[in-house]
Design a protein around this motif. Structure first.
Motif, PDB file in Angstrom:
ATOM      1  N   HIS A   1       0.833  -1.207   0.000  1.00 11.17           N
ATOM      2  CA  HIS A   1       0.000   0.000   0.000  1.00 11.17           C
ATOM      3  C   HIS A   1       0.869   1.259   0.000  1.00 11.17           C
ATOM      4  CE1 HIS A   1      -3.581   2.384   0.723  1.00 11.17           C
ATOM      5  NE2 HIS A   1      -2.961   2.976   1.745  1.00 11.17           N
TER       6      HIS A   1
ATOM      7  N   PHE B   1       2.330   1.980  -3.422  1.00 15.90           N
ATOM      8  CA  PHE B   1       1.339   2.590  -4.324  1.00 15.90           C
ATOM      9  C   PHE B   1       1.168   4.063  -4.016  1.00 15.90           C
ATOM     10  CE2 PHE B   1      -0.434  -1.703  -5.398  1.00 15.90           C
ATOM     11  CZ  PHE B   1      -0.484  -1.524  -6.758  1.00 15.90           C
ATOM     12  N   GLN B   2       1.131   4.414  -2.732  1.00 11.41           N
ATOM     13  CA  GLN B   2       0.859   5.801  -2.341  1.00 11.41           C
ATOM     14  C   GLN B   2       1.982   6.741  -2.770  1.00 11.41           C
ATOM     15  OE1 GLN B   2      -1.968   6.966  -1.046  1.00 11.41           O
ATOM     16  NE2 GLN B   2      -2.847   4.892  -1.113  1.00 11.41           N
TER      17      GLN B   2
ATOM     18  N   SER C   1      -5.739   0.469  -4.778  1.00 14.12           N
ATOM     19  CA  SER C   1      -4.773   1.452  -5.287  1.00 14.12           C
ATOM     20  C   SER C   1      -4.769   1.544  -6.799  1.00 14.12           C
ATOM     21  CB  SER C   1      -3.364   1.077  -4.795  1.00 14.12           C
ATOM     22  OG  SER C   1      -3.322   0.960  -3.396  1.00 14.12           O
TER      23      SER C   1
ATOM     24  N   LEU D   1      -4.626   4.995  -8.463  1.00 12.56           N
ATOM     25  CA  LEU D   1      -3.357   5.722  -8.403  1.00 12.56           C
ATOM     26  C   LEU D   1      -2.488   5.447  -9.626  1.00 12.56           C
ATOM     27  CD1 LEU D   1      -2.512   5.025  -4.650  1.00 12.56           C
ATOM     28  CD2 LEU D   1      -3.539   7.094  -5.622  1.00 12.56           C
TER      29      LEU D   1
END
Length: 1211
Positions: free
Chosen positions: A748, A751-752, A786, A789
């Motif tokens: 996660h 991805f951010q 995600s 994104l």
């Protein structure tokens, strides 16, 4: 036999010593025993040996020492001193003479005229004459055997019958056979000796002096023997002779018995040898006789079984004789049976037996006798059922005593009770008196009372209690044939049992022991079978429950069986038991269908949703482990519960009409429950266990194809091969066990932090590709959440492709949950802020929600591939959902409407076909809307148009020169078009738009193949003409439009007619087929017809866009040139006539059109400037604001020019 009584036979010890040439043991023999072996010993002492060793020289000296004290040796030595060559010549001459004389006893060469009897001649003769006398007699017997054609005879021979000279005759016989083996084959000699008295004795001596010939002689006698030896004197003599030979060599007795079975001759010999056989170490379990006869009757060789059965039947027809082998066998079997009976039971001793009666207290069958008792019972069943043995009163009484004895609580004891019970059913005639019937009832009552104790004490899953219940159920439902099958299966043999013979047993069972209510109440209390699998044989509780479910006994007596079935399904393992599928089907039927119309509520209860959830709580497909000490159920249990749910829903839909008539509406399992069951994961697991699961995998696929078609997509199966194939397996095997494992939070965070974290994210995703789809489940939420994104501009394409691969892998194990998460993750950012979350039901009701995603997805091919996959699945799911909804409500709504309309005259009933049509219309609108949205996605945006240039290239442009779609702004010449086509804009065919167009065209191709009506509906609705080059070139199945273009041309709207002609022009270029030619002719004809009926304004709006299509017609089909030229001239004339009314000079134009029609080659003179052809086009542009008819006239001329130029360009 009596004729050989008093004669000294060769003992087994003497024969063994001869076989092994054990001189030491030979020296220990008595003189009478040694006398029988003199011929062979004398020949060994006198003949030159092949063995020149020192040990044999010593043995030979010992033999000479033995022979030195025997007077008879001198006569044998004298016999060996004759000229055997001359003797053989005379013998052969005599054989020829007898052959010519027809076998009559006339003149003899070997023996001259006898003055006295044969015995006196033998006594007074010298050794040579003795040899001649014996040889002559023996040859006479052998010739008669050959001429008898198998008919037995007993020849009276003074020479072989005189007791005084038997030893001397035997010596002569052995010497003759040893010295003249070619003249006297030992098998033929043995056959001849059967036809004289004392033949057994002579045969044994002959074989003892040639011990190596034992097997050869025995096989020859058996081959020439009768199929039934007790039927004739010859058969009995042959049997007795072979029996004597085997007593002489007991070590070969079993081999000789095996020869009997191979040849299917002399069955009495096989039994006799078994009776004579005395094993060194007795088998306490089963006697040799029981084993042998059981093997013959219960073996797999039907020929042997029939042969021995005939022996039994024929033997019973003769009067009882003590010498009969059959009666000896029966006597021995009876003695063995009585020997194992409990002492208080053996009250009747065989008539000629010497057993004492022991009147002790009752004692059960001893444990060491149980196996033997079971073997005896099966043997008597085979003898009575297969061989047709009719037991005597004595045998029947002892059998009944054995059958009703009470064994100990062991697995063997359980087996014995089951066999006894089946024998009672198979042969009820064993119970003939009221006392015997009372004994049987008491024994059956003991079985019912003790079966639970036996099952627990013996530690077996299949006890005789289940068989009792099963038989009782069969009797109640009058399924006598099923009882017969059960009996034959338990006994392990096929027995002919008449159903009428079971009437007495049926009365006892149904009226005295097991009433139906007792059966039902007892069955529910029976414990389920732990770890039930196909490895557990015998009759189990599941068989009983199944029969009671079929007979509807539980609902009839209001006994709940749901809990028992649920517990049994939870106690299953592989390989799956075959009775589970019929049990589930019968249970479902008992839930949905009442036992009787009079009592519609008499049904079983279905398994509750909570019980079903408990089974799947620890399933891998939910991504959860077993929690809180909750039981972890096996994959077999989960698959069976899944089969139950799907089959229940299937049968519920199929029974709605009947249920509506009965005003019953059983509860269907909720969609929320189905969403929590990992259906696809379980089916994938079942695919790898097909051998252990029987037909469960195929049954699940069949149910899924009906109720969950979106889980049976072909592309999913192809993808599964890529995910679960050999290559991915090898890659996972190469993955080190101690490799770094990434957590969901690490994924996660990567991805951010995009795009700066692209390398790290790529490493994580590449690692995840090495995991199995089941291991990926825990990462599913992080991967899907995600996705939005990845729509940024700087995300590497490799990350998108890897994510697509991981998503497809997850799709093989958890598609439904994955689709919902993906749809929610790809919503536009505005919706994400609103926290609107769709459910599985929302997406099945409205599949178009899938396309309401972020607009950037439409230009991201890896994510668009996922969206199209979900769209295809939800369109199929929506069809199944609406079909089930219609089926569930239609019959009940119609039934309630019928009830409400009673007594209301003139109230029309809504026809059922209306609901079906509405459903189909909704589905068609849904599919066509999806297609139209996807086609709209294929159109380039204004920004993309600017990047690609003013003229958008299509797939079709690369393979054809004319460009009819751009005729509204003038038609370019071939050179000009070539320049445009060769200048490919930046990005070209490798753009995201082109890739998305290809993905969409692939999906549309599949949809058109699956339902051609969708293609028809979409093209009747129409779509932008700019997409025609794309759809015709990119959708291979679009050629089906040729079928309905005539119908589209017949529509009254000009827009549809124009679209049909434009579509046809591209189809003709792409598919130059005979069918396309015929449809093009029709289109030209329609255009000519419309020319005569359209008004001036409509004529202009119709012909201006379709005139360029005529160029494509002519290019695809040159034979259409005349029709097209005629149409163009006709259009020009109509327009010119209207212009003439306005005093315009249009005649030169008409003249040019006529000239172009008649001499098109003249329009392109050699050396002429090609740019002149575009003059009419430029004139038309100059008069752009002029009269429409004038514009149309110039466009007609421009079309002529394009046709001519395209023809020349093609040449």
């Amino acid at each position: 036999m009596a004729e050989s009584a008093g004669l000294q036979f060769v003992s087994s010890l003497a024969f063994e010593a001869m076989q092994k040439v054990d001189v030491g043991r030979l020296a220990s023999l008595s003189d009478p025993e040694l006398r029988l072996l003199l011929p062979c010993l004398v020949r060994m002492a006198l003949c030159a040996p092949a063995d020149q060793s020192q040990s044999w020289a010593q043995d030979k000296k010992l033999i000479l020492r033995l022979l030195s004290g025997v007077e008879a040796v001198n006569s044998i030595v004298a016999l060996l001193s004759v000229d055997f060559h001359a003797l053989e010549q005379d013998a052969r001459k005599e054989q020829q003479l007898r052959h010519k004389a027809g076998g009559s006893n006339g003149e003899s060469i070997l023996v001259s005229q006898l003055q006295h009897g044969l015995t006196l001649e033998f006594e007074h003769s010298d050794p040579l004459r003795r040899l001649r006398l014996t040889l002559s007699e023996l040859l006479a017997i052998m010739n008669k055997v050959v001429d008898s054609n198998g008919e037995f005879f007993l020849k009276s021979s003074e020479l072989f019958e005189s007791p005084v000279y038997l030893d001397e005759v035997a010596d002569v016989l052995c010497i003759l056979q040893a010295e003249l083996p070619s003249l006297l084959p030992i098998v033929d000699v043995a056959e001849a000796l059967l036809h004289v008295r004392n033949g057994y004795w002579f045969l044994c001596l002959l074989v003892a002096n040639v011990p190596d010939s034992f097997n050869e002689v025995c096989r020859g006698l058996i081959k020439n023997g009768e199929r039934q030896d007790e039927e004739s004197v010859g058969g009995r003599r042959r049997t007795e002779a072979l029996r004597q030979l085997c007593q002489m060599n007991p070590s070969q007795a079993l081999n000789i018995r095996a020869m009997v079975g191979e040849e299917c001759h002399l069955p009495g010999l096989g039994v006799a040898l078994t009776l004579d056989y005395k094993p060194d170490k007795a088998d306490e379990a089963v006697s040799p006789l029981v084993s042998y006869v059981s093997g013959l009757l219960l073996g797999t060789n039907s020929k042997v079984r029939t042969w021995f059965s005939l022996f039994i039947r024929n033997g019973q027809q003769r009067k009882r004789e003590s010498s009969s082998v059959l009666w000896q066998m029966r006597r021995q079997l009876l003695l063995e049976l009585v020997a194992i009976l409990p002492r208080s039971r053996s009250t009747h001793v065989p008539n000629d037996g010497n057993m004492e009666e022991v009147s002790s207290g009752y004692s059960g069958l001893r444990e060491e006798h149980v196996v033997k008792a079971s073997a005896l019972l099966r043997l008597y069943c085979a003898l009575m059922g297969i061989a047709g043995l009719r037991p005597t009163d004595e045998e029947a009484e002892q059998l009944l005593q054995l059958m009703t004895s009470r064994p100990p609580a062991t697995p063997a004891g359980v087996r014995f009770v089951s066999l006894s019970f089946c024998k009672l059913l198979a042969f009820p005639t064993l119970v003939s008196t009221p006392e015997q019937e009372q004994l049987m009832v008491m024994w059956l009552s003991w079985m019912i009372k003790e079966e639970e104790y036996f099952e627990s004490a013996a530690g077996v899953s299949a006890s005789f209690g289940e068989m009792l219940l099963l038989v009782a159920m069969y009797f109640h439902s009058n399924q006598l044939s099923s009882i017969i099958e059960l009996v034959c299966s338990t006994l392990g043999m096929k027995i002919a049992i008449k159903p009428s013979s079971l009437s007495k047993m049926k009365t006892i069972f149904t009226q005295e022991i097991f009433t139906e209510q007792v059966v039902t109440a007892h069955a529910v209390r029976v414990a389920v079978t732990n770890s039930l699998s196909a490895n557990i044989t015998g009759f189990l509780p599941i068989h009983c429950i199944y029969q009671l479910l079929r007979s509807r006994a539980f609902t009839k007596h209001k006994v709940s069986i749901k809990d028992w079935i649920y517990r049994q399904l939870c106690e299953t393992t592989t390989p799956i038991h075959t009775q589970l599928f019929p049990l589930i089907d019968a249970y479902i039927n008992s839930i949905l269908t009442p036992a009787s119309k009079a009592n519609p509520e008499a049904t079983n209860q279905p398994i509750t949703e909570q019980e079903i959830l408990n089974v799947f709580q620890s399933s891998t497909g939910t991504g959860e482990g077993s929690r809180g000490g909750r039981q972890c159920y096996s994959i077999t249990t989960q698959l069976l519960i899944l089969y139950y749910i799907l089959s229940y829903e299937e049968n519920l839909l199929a029974s709605t009409k009947q249920l509506a008539l009965m005003q019953r509406k059983p509860k269907s399992y909720s969609a929320a429950l189905m969403d929590q069951i990992p259906i696809k994961y379980l089916v994938t697991q079942a695919q790898g266990l097909q051998q252990e699961l029987g037909g469960l995998h195929s049954s699940l696929l069949k149910l899924l194809a009906t109720n969950y078609p979106h889980l049976c997509l072909v592309e999913d199966w192809v993808c599964e091969e890529e995910v679960t194939g050999t290559l991915p397996l090898l890659r996972r095997m190469m993955l080190p066990s101690n490799t770094c494992r990434y957590t969901q939070s690490q994924l996660h965070q990567a991805f951010q932090k995009l795009p700066s974290s692209s390398p790290r994210l790529m490493r994580i995703l590449e690692h995840l590709t090495l995991l199995s789809p089941g291991d990926l489940i825990s990462y599913s939420e992080a991967l899907t959440a995600s996705m939005a994104l990845l729509l940024g501009p700087a995300v590497p394409r490799r990350i998108l492709q890897t994510l697509n691969k991981l998503w497809m892998g997850l799709n093989t194990v958890m598609p439904r949950r994955l689709w919902v998460m993906t749809v929610n993750a790809l919503q536009p950012s505005a919706k994400l802020l609103g926290q609107q979350q769709y459910t599985q039901n929302d997406l099945m009701v409205d599949p178009l929600i899938v396309l309401r995603c972020d607009q950037q997805v439409y230009r991201c091919p890896p994510l668009m591939d996922i969206v199209l996959h979900m769209l295809n699945g939800y369109l199929l799911a929506s069809k199944a959902y609406l079909h089930c909804h219609l089926k569930e409500t239609a019959d009940f709504d119609r039934q309630s409407q019928t009830v409400s309309n009673l007594g209301v005259p003139g109230q029309p009933e809504t026809p059922e076909v209306t609901r079906e049509e509405l459903k189909n219309a909704l589905l068609s609108a849904q599919d066509s809307a999806a297609v139209q949205i996807l086609l709209e996605v294929c159109l380039p945006t204004s920004k993309e148009q600017q990047q690609l240039g003013a003229s958008t290239q299509s797939l079709l442009n690369s393979i054809r020169s004319p460009l009819p779609g751009k005729s509204k702004k003038g038609s370019l010449g071939p050179r000009a078009r070539g320049i445009v086509e060769n200048t490919e804009p930046e990005g070209g065919l490798l753009s995201d738009l082109r890739e998305v167009q290809c993905l969409i065209c692939c999906l549309l191709h599949q949809m058109f193949i699956a339902d051609p009506n969708i293609a028809k509906l979409v093209h009747f609705q129409g779509y932008p003409q700019a997409l025609l080059p794309l759809t015709v070139a990119g959708i291979p199945s679009i050629h089906i439009c040729l079928d309905f273009i005539p119908e589209l041309l017949a529509q009254p709207q000009l827009e549809k007619q124009i679209f049909a002609i434009q579509l046809l022009s591209y189809l003709c270029t792409q598919y130059a087929l005979p069918k396309s030619l015929s449809v093009a002719r029709l289109a030209i004809s329609v255009m000519g017809t419309l020319l005569t009926v359209l008004t001036r304004a409509k004529r202009f709006s119709f012909f201006m866009p379709i005139l360029p299509c005529l160029v494509s017609f002519c290019q695809a089909f040159p034979p259409l040139y005349d029709d097209v030229a005629g149409l163009l001239v006709q259009v020009g004339q109509v327009c010119a006539s209207d212009v003439a009314t306005k005093a315009r000079d249009i005649d030169p134009l008409i003249a040019r059109l006529q000239y172009l029609k008649e001499k098109p080659q003249g329009a392109a003179a050699p050396g002429g400037d090609f740019s002149k052809l575009t003059l009419p086009q430029r004139i038309a542009e100059e008069h752009g604001g002029a009269d429409p008819d004038v514009q149309l006239c110039y466009c007609v001329e421009a079309t002529f020019m394009d046709i001519i130029s395209s023809t020349l360009h093609g040449l």
